[in-house]
Design an enzyme around this catalytic site. Structure first.
Site, mmCIF file in Angstrom:
data_model
loop_
_atom_site.group_PDB
_atom_site.id
_atom_site.type_symbol
_atom_site.label_atom_id
_atom_site.label_comp_id
_atom_site.label_asym_id
_atom_site.label_seq_id
_atom_site.Cartn_x
_atom_site.Cartn_y
_atom_site.Cartn_z
ATOM 1 N NE ARG A 58 -2.309 -0.784 3.674
ATOM 2 C CZ ARG A 58 -2.843 -0.024 4.636
ATOM 3 N NH1 ARG A 58 -3.960 0.612 4.415
ATOM 4 N NH2 ARG A 58 -2.251 0.082 5.809
ATOM 5 C CE LYS A 122 2.561 -7.419 5.304
ATOM 6 N NZ LYS A 122 2.426 -5.966 5.226
ATOM 7 N NE ARG A 258 3.423 -0.420 12.641
ATOM 8 C CZ ARG A 258 2.877 -0.695 11.454
ATOM 9 N NH1 ARG A 258 1.756 -1.390 11.395
ATOM 10 N NH2 ARG A 258 3.429 -0.284 10.342
HETATM 11 P P1 ATP Z 1 0.315 -1.517 7.790
HETATM 12 O O1 ATP Z 1 0.759 -0.123 7.958
HETATM 13 O O2 ATP Z 1 -1.124 -1.730 7.689
HETATM 14 O O3 ATP Z 1 0.982 -2.428 8.777
HETATM 15 P P2 ATP Z 1 2.136 -2.386 5.956
HETATM 16 O O4 ATP Z 1 3.257 -1.539 6.446
HETATM 17 O O5 ATP Z 1 2.087 -3.812 6.370
HETATM 18 O O6 ATP Z 1 0.777 -1.800 6.385
HETATM 19 P P3 ATP Z 1 1.611 -3.129 3.267
HETATM 20 O O7 ATP Z 1 1.446 -2.257 2.112
HETATM 21 O O8 ATP Z 1 0.464 -3.958 3.692
HETATM 22 O O9 ATP Z 1 2.097 -2.187 4.425
HETATM 23 O O10 ATP Z 1 2.849 -4.088 3.016
HETATM 24 C C1 ATP Z 1 4.126 -3.588 2.656
HETATM 25 C C2 ATP Z 1 5.076 -3.773 3.840
HETATM 26 O O11 ATP Z 1 5.235 -5.165 4.131
HETATM 27 C C3 ATP Z 1 6.482 -3.297 3.547
HETATM 28 O O12 ATP Z 1 6.607 -1.938 3.845
HETATM 29 C C4 ATP Z 1 7.357 -4.181 4.441
HETATM 30 O O13 ATP Z 1 7.422 -3.655 5.762
HETATM 31 C C5 ATP Z 1 6.566 -5.449 4.553
HETATM 32 N N1 ATP Z 1 7.065 -6.522 3.636
HETATM 33 C C6 ATP Z 1 7.629 -6.426 2.410
HETATM 34 N N2 ATP Z 1 7.899 -7.648 1.897
HETATM 35 C C7 ATP Z 1 7.503 -8.543 2.838
HETATM 36 C C8 ATP Z 1 7.516 -9.955 2.919
HETATM 37 N N3 ATP Z 1 7.967 -10.711 1.921
HETATM 38 N N4 ATP Z 1 7.029 -10.512 4.049
HETATM 39 C C9 ATP Z 1 6.550 -9.802 5.068
HETATM 40 N N5 ATP Z 1 6.507 -8.459 5.051
HETATM 41 C C10 ATP Z 1 6.977 -7.830 3.955
#
Ligand code: ATP
Length: 262
Positions: A58, A122, A258
């Site tokens: 996102r 995640k 968070r």
């Molecule tokens: P939120 O703010 O809701 O927690 P998010 O930071 O998880 O959102 P997303 O757009 O859902 O944002 O996912 C992108 C994020 O996921 C990246 O910024 C990174 O931190 C994390 N990410 C990137 N690649 C991976 C992966 N292979 N496995 C787990 N996390 C990842």
């Protein structure tokens, strides 16, 4: 690649049988590719990339993956719904993915709005991008992008820099059958979402909620917007939390949740 598409199609059931399946060796982003094509698509399309070099999250964030060690794919689906009805779709997709993974023996929980967690890290990300249909305000396309970590190497985990998870046990399964199990669940969810909206998924989402009852923050660009006890989601996918000012409902825009460490 054609062979894989053919095998996956052979495992498809119900609404997934109408999906045209394509597998490519490498691309930048399966979401970007399908979004560029929605104007000319005649049916739902599943695009799977063995290697994705510019995976997106996102708000311009990135999704990292490695060939053979991840599943990266997008499903383009046309909904007979106006664009504004799509807000709950990422959550409905989270439910479908979580339930499909549970059937494969992987226990997961959901973090609002769009993360799939396994053992606190995640495991999968969901990115949904939508596009209108020319001359038809009552329909739209959604491109549902999903990345799942099957086997993360420590270097990539360190690069991501936050708690991550993987499911190496799934690499022992037939990859095409695995992909079809996920597609079956997603196509079913798309059909139900079109008929009944997120309301049909809210209770299931709450049953999978990672932080029910726990103290959490809602952040907007790093700034705390709300703070309170996590409740769950309402029938339209808004996140409910009990703050000092009472119960608050938060829309999924570019806000982040968070958990507050004890
Ligand atoms: P939120 O703010 O809701 O927690 P998010 O930071 O998880 O959102 P997303 O757009 O859902 O944002 O996912 C992108 C994020 O996921 C990246 O910024 C990174 O931190 C994390 N990410 C990137 N690649 C991976 C992966 N292979 N496995 C787990 N996390 C990842």
């Amino acid at each position: 690649m054609k062979n894989h598409a053919h095998r996956i199609a052979g495992f498809c059931l119900g609404p997934a049988q109408q999906v045209h399946i394509q597998v490519v060796e490498e691309t930048g982003s399966t979401n970007a590719d399908l979004l560029a094509r929605v104007g000319s698509l005649q049916s739902p399309v599943l695009l799977i990339a063995e290697r994705q070099t510019a995976g997106r999250g996102r708000a311009g964030r990135t999704w990292l993956s490695a060939p053979g060690a991840s599943l990266t794919f997008s499903l383009a689906w046309k909904f007979a719904l106006p664009l504004q009805s799509m807000v709950g779709l990422p959550l409905a997709v989270g439910v479908a993915l979580a339930e499909a993974l549970a059937e494969l023996g992987v226990g997961v929980r959901l973090k609002w709005p769009n993360d799939v967690l396994h053992e606190g890290g995640k495991l999968a990300g969901i990115l949904i991008e939508t596009a209108g249909v020319d001359g038809d305000t009552q329909s739209c396309w959604a491109v549902i992008g999903i990345g799942i970590n099957l086997m993360l190497d420590p270097e990539m985990a360190a690069q991501i820099g936050r708690p991550v998870a993987h499911v190496p046990q799934l690499t022992e399964r037939d990859r095409d059958e695995l992909m079809a199990a996920l597609l079956n669940a997603l196509a079913q969810a798309a059909v139900l979402f079109e008929r009944q909206g997120f309301g049909a998924f809210a209770e299931r989402w709450n049953g999978l909620h990672a932080y029910a009852g726990q103290p959490v923050f809602i952040l907007d660009q790093g700034k705390v917007l709300h703070e309170g006890a996590a409740i769950g989601v309402d029938g339209s996918g808004r996140f409910l939390l009990d703050t000092s000012a009472g119960r608050t409902a938060v829309m999924a825009g570019d806000v982040s949740l968070r958990v507050r460490e004890a």
